[in-house]
Design a protein around this motif. Structure first.
Motif, PDB file in Angstrom:
ATOM      1  N   ILE A 127      10.574  11.417 101.122  1.00  7.58           N
ATOM      2  CA  ILE A 127       9.824  12.261 101.568  1.00  7.58           C
ATOM      3  C   ILE A 127       8.935  12.800 100.354  1.00  7.58           C
ATOM      4  O   ILE A 127       9.302  13.033  99.233  1.00  7.58           O
ATOM      5  CB  ILE A 127      10.603  13.649 102.084  1.00  7.58           C
ATOM      6  CG1 ILE A 127      11.589  13.274 102.913  1.00  7.58           C
ATOM      7  CG2 ILE A 127       9.635  14.650 102.422  1.00  7.58           C
ATOM      8  CD1 ILE A 127      12.437  14.247 103.410  1.00  7.58           C
ATOM      9  N   LEU A 128       7.592  12.689 100.516  1.00  7.87           N
ATOM     10  CA  LEU A 128       6.585  13.041  99.258  1.00  7.87           C
ATOM     11  C   LEU A 128       5.401  13.388 100.010  1.00  7.87           C
ATOM     12  O   LEU A 128       4.910  13.740 100.959  1.00  7.87           O
ATOM     13  CB  LEU A 128       6.436  11.416  98.650  1.00  7.87           C
ATOM     14  CG  LEU A 128       5.810  10.501  99.593  1.00  7.87           C
ATOM     15  CD1 LEU A 128       4.314  10.315  99.281  1.00  7.87           C
ATOM     16  CD2 LEU A 128       6.551   8.973  99.223  1.00  7.87           C
ATOM     17  N   PHE A 129       4.642  13.900  98.802  1.00  5.95           N
ATOM     18  CA  PHE A 129       3.258  14.363  99.141  1.00  5.95           C
ATOM     19  C   PHE A 129       2.278  14.088  97.879  1.00  5.95           C
ATOM     20  O   PHE A 129       3.219  13.858  96.797  1.00  5.95           O
ATOM     21  CB  PHE A 129       3.099  15.967  99.398  1.00  5.95           C
ATOM     22  CG  PHE A 129       3.586  16.929  98.385  1.00  5.95           C
ATOM     23  CD1 PHE A 129       2.598  17.345  97.498  1.00  5.95           C
ATOM     24  CD2 PHE A 129       4.942  17.225  98.330  1.00  5.95           C
ATOM     25  CE1 PHE A 129       2.922  18.260  96.513  1.00  5.95           C
ATOM     26  CE2 PHE A 129       5.155  18.317  97.026  1.00  5.95           C
ATOM     27  CZ  PHE A 129       4.144  18.701  96.459  1.00  5.95           C
ATOM     28  N   THR A 130       1.180  14.124  97.840  1.00  9.33           N
ATOM     29  CA  THR A 130       0.328  13.926  96.667  1.00  9.33           C
ATOM     30  C   THR A 130      -0.601  14.938  96.627  1.00  9.33           C
ATOM     31  O   THR A 130      -1.220  15.418  97.574  1.00  9.33           O
ATOM     32  CB  THR A 130      -0.668  12.457  97.144  1.00  9.33           C
ATOM     33  OG1 THR A 130       0.252  11.634  97.193  1.00  9.33           O
ATOM     34  CG2 THR A 130      -1.429  12.244  95.937  1.00  9.33           C
ATOM     35  N   PHE A 131      -0.521  15.455  95.249  1.00 10.91           N
ATOM     36  CA  PHE A 131      -1.398  16.378  94.756  1.00 10.91           C
ATOM     37  C   PHE A 131      -2.047  16.488  93.519  1.00 10.91           C
ATOM     38  O   PHE A 131      -1.258  15.908  92.687  1.00 10.91           O
ATOM     39  CB  PHE A 131      -0.534  17.881  94.613  1.00 10.91           C
ATOM     40  CG  PHE A 131      -1.174  19.179  94.238  1.00 10.91           C
ATOM     41  CD1 PHE A 131      -2.201  19.740  94.848  1.00 10.91           C
ATOM     42  CD2 PHE A 131      -0.947  19.533  92.946  1.00 10.91           C
ATOM     43  CE1 PHE A 131      -2.802  20.980  94.537  1.00 10.91           C
ATOM     44  CE2 PHE A 131      -1.476  20.870  92.648  1.00 10.91           C
ATOM     45  CZ  PHE A 131      -2.447  21.457  93.349  1.00 10.91           C
ATOM     46  N   GLN A 132      -3.555  16.486  93.517  1.00 11.71           N
ATOM     47  CA  GLN A 132      -4.373  16.116  92.374  1.00 11.71           C
ATOM     48  C   GLN A 132      -3.928  14.665  91.806  1.00 11.71           C
ATOM     49  O   GLN A 132      -3.709  14.663  90.575  1.00 11.71           O
ATOM     50  CB  GLN A 132      -4.047  17.037  91.242  1.00 11.71           C
ATOM     51  CG  GLN A 132      -4.568  18.373  91.577  1.00 11.71           C
ATOM     52  CD  GLN A 132      -4.374  19.688  90.682  1.00 11.71           C
ATOM     53  OE1 GLN A 132      -3.621  19.380  89.681  1.00 11.71           O
ATOM     54  NE2 GLN A 132      -4.856  20.770  90.863  1.00 11.71           N
ATOM     55  N   LYS A 133      -3.780  13.822  92.655  1.00 13.05           N
ATOM     56  CA  LYS A 133      -3.656  12.454  92.342  1.00 13.05           C
ATOM     57  C   LYS A 133      -2.360  12.016  91.775  1.00 13.05           C
ATOM     58  O   LYS A 133      -1.967  10.991  91.269  1.00 13.05           O
ATOM     59  CB  LYS A 133      -4.668  11.914  91.608  1.00 13.05           C
ATOM     60  CG  LYS A 133      -5.859  11.774  92.170  1.00 13.05           C
ATOM     61  CD  LYS A 133      -7.030  11.110  91.483  1.00 13.05           C
ATOM     62  CE  LYS A 133      -8.306  11.202  92.194  1.00 13.05           C
ATOM     63  NZ  LYS A 133      -9.418  10.493  91.442  1.00 13.05           N
ATOM     64  N   ILE A 134      -1.272  13.063  91.775  1.00 10.83           N
ATOM     65  CA  ILE A 134       0.168  12.840  91.349  1.00 10.83           C
ATOM     66  C   ILE A 134       1.094  12.835  92.731  1.00 10.83           C
ATOM     67  O   ILE A 134       0.888  13.776  93.389  1.00 10.83           O
ATOM     68  CB  ILE A 134       0.452  13.960  90.402  1.00 10.83           C
ATOM     69  CG1 ILE A 134      -0.455  14.027  89.285  1.00 10.83           C
ATOM     70  CG2 ILE A 134       1.876  13.961  89.994  1.00 10.83           C
ATOM     71  CD1 ILE A 134      -0.170  15.448  88.319  1.00 10.83           C
TER      72      ILE A 134
END
Length: 151
Positions: A127-134
């Motif tokens: 389970i993941l998400f991307t925030f500010q290319k991180i």
């Protein structure tokens, strides 16, 4: 409180998990449907038609203006969008969105999608998400999101 402070990173102050509501239940739809219906019922049954036509137009303009401002506030503020269009959840398994609030001078708040992918090495669901290319990955043992570490 289990749904906040789920991120370990110096750039992220806290995260909150959300699940989107059906569009008819959004805060800029359902309350205004009732207001428009109340206006029509009041116009037809109380004022009996065309006697106070100016009042009808003024009330309709006021309700429409409030409706437009409410819709635009969802564009202007992520916090308002979450309040009017989403439901907080405590479990990462139930969430499809995450509100990421960065620390001061680290960008602006965003509502990002949670993705579920298969790990190629282990075959487990990640389970993941991307925030500010991180990329932030959920750690099942620690119950937190952490940035992916590169060697």
């Amino acid at each position: 409180k289990a749904c906040s402070s789920m991120t370990v990173n110096e750039d992220v102050e806290y995260t909150t998990l959300y699940k989107p509501l059906p569009i008819l239940i959004h805060g800029y739809v359902l309350p205004f449907v009732f207001l428009y219906l109340l206006l029509v019922c009041g116009w037809v049954f109380v004022f009996e038609g065309f006697e106070h036509l100016e009042a009808l137009f003024i009330c309709c303009a006021v309700i429409a203006t409030l409706n437009v401002i409410t819709c635009l506030s969802c564009v202007w503020s992520v916090h308002v969008r979450c309040l009017l269009t989403c439901k907080k959840v405590l479990s990462v398994k139930d969430a499809t969105l995450v509100k990421v609030v960065p620390t001061a001078n680290s960008g602006s708040t965003e509502l990002v999608s949670i993705r579920k992918e298969m790990d190629v090495l282990t075959g487990n669901e990640v389970i993941l998400f991307t925030f500010q290319k991180i990329k932030y990955v959920f750690d099942e043992e620690k119950k937190i999101f952490s940035a992916v570490k590169f060697p």
